[in-house]
Design an enzyme around this catalytic site. Structure first.
Site, PDB file in Angstrom:
ATOM      1  N   SER A   8       0.842  -1.193   0.000  1.00 31.58           N
ATOM      2  CA  SER A   8       0.000   0.000   0.000  1.00 31.58           C
ATOM      3  C   SER A   8       0.870   1.233   0.000  1.00 31.58           C
ATOM      4  O   SER A   8       1.997   1.215   0.507  1.00 31.58           O
ATOM      5  CB  SER A   8      -0.902   0.018   1.234  1.00 31.58           C
ATOM      6  N   ASN A  10      -0.896   4.050   1.033  1.00 30.00           N
ATOM      7  CA  ASN A  10      -1.774   4.873   1.864  1.00 30.00           C
ATOM      8  C   ASN A  10      -1.129   5.079   3.235  1.00 30.00           C
ATOM      9  O   ASN A  10      -0.967   4.135   4.004  1.00 30.00           O
ATOM     10  CB  ASN A  10      -3.139   4.173   1.984  1.00 30.00           C
ATOM     11  N   ASP A  69      -7.421  -4.701   1.496  1.00 33.25           N
ATOM     12  CA  ASP A  69      -8.384  -4.053   0.617  1.00 33.25           C
ATOM     13  C   ASP A  69      -9.593  -3.784   1.482  1.00 33.25           C
ATOM     14  O   ASP A  69     -10.093  -4.679   2.172  1.00 33.25           O
ATOM     15  CB  ASP A  69      -8.739  -4.895  -0.614  1.00 33.25           C
ATOM     16  N   GLY A 153     -10.063   9.105   4.777  1.00 31.90           N
ATOM     17  CA  GLY A 153     -11.156   8.514   4.005  1.00 31.90           C
ATOM     18  C   GLY A 153     -12.505   9.090   4.404  1.00 31.90           C
ATOM     19  O   GLY A 153     -12.675  10.308   4.505  1.00 31.90           O
ATOM     20  N   TYR A 154     -13.447   8.200   4.683  1.00 29.10           N
ATOM     21  CA  TYR A 154     -14.813   8.613   5.003  1.00 29.10           C
ATOM     22  C   TYR A 154     -15.030   8.803   6.510  1.00 29.10           C
ATOM     23  O   TYR A 154     -16.159   8.997   6.947  1.00 29.10           O
ATOM     24  CB  TYR A 154     -15.799   7.565   4.461  1.00 29.10           C
ATOM     25  N   LYS A 175      -9.591   3.964  17.846  1.00 28.34           N
ATOM     26  CA  LYS A 175      -9.999   3.609  16.476  1.00 28.34           C
ATOM     27  C   LYS A 175      -9.365   2.285  16.059  1.00 28.34           C
ATOM     28  O   LYS A 175     -10.019   1.437  15.453  1.00 28.34           O
ATOM     29  CB  LYS A 175      -9.618   4.722  15.498  1.00 28.34           C
TER      30      LYS A 175
END
Length: 197
Positions: A8, A10, A69, A153-154, A175
């Protein structure tokens, strides 16, 4: 110390995974450290995309590789954005534009239920016939406006029912315990304890 490539680029994912794998004395390295380009993700399911990414990173580095993913699945949208969560609003990828698009799609929806889903696949080598696979989900709902400054992200739109906070309002350590990725990593850690690299 065992070295493991994370398939990744990210930064948020790398940070979360790195923190959680420290306990097993595993050194986590991003695929970018080896010049590995991102793999194609042509599949319709999280598991197929994660497996493709893990094999790609392992093949190009010769090291064990872990791929994630994940995405957000919204009930009223038939599970969308799902596997295209990262580029829901097109290229170049943008969390802000993705969130704007999701808010627009959800404007007339009364059913706000959603869940994040994560699939982790770890291959010991590129042709590993028995990859370690772990999954996790995090249930909540989509707010009508963003809340919080953290996460990625969201997260600013995703409200955890039980905690009454968005992913962007949670401290990272909390989290990491309650999120889809945290749950998948906890399951993966258990598998790694039973079957070390």
């Amino acid at each position: 110390m065992t070295r493991l490539v994370i398939a990744s680029g990210n930064a948020g994912k790398l940070r979360e995974i790195g923190l959680l794998l420290q306990v097993l004395d595993i050194e986590v390295l991003p695929q970018s450290a080896f010049g590995v380009p991102e793999a194609e993700e042509p599949h319709l399911t999280f598991i197929e995309n994660a497996l493709a990414k893990a094999r790609h990173a392992s093949r190009l580095t010769g090291l064990p590789a872990l791929a994630d993913d994940s995405g957000i699945c919204v009930t009223a949208l038939g599970g969308a954005p799902g596997v295209i969560s990262a580029h829901y609003a097109g290229e170049p990828r943008s969390d802000a534009r993705n969130n704007e698009k999701l808010l627009a799609e959800m404007q007339a929806q009364a059913d706000r239920r959603a869940h994040y889903h994560c699939v982790l696949v770890l291959v010991r080598h590129a042709n590993d016939p028995q990859p370690l696979i772990a999954e996790g989900s995090w249930h909540g709902e989509i707010l009508r406006s963003p809340r919080g400054e953290g996460g990625f992200g969201y997260d600013p739109l995703f409200l955890d029912f039980r905690l009454g906070k968005t992913g962007a309002e949670l401290p990272p350590e909390l989290k990491n315990r309650v999120s889809h990725r945290g749950r998948a990593l906890a399951a993966l850690l258990e598998k790694l304890r039973q079957s070390p690299l």
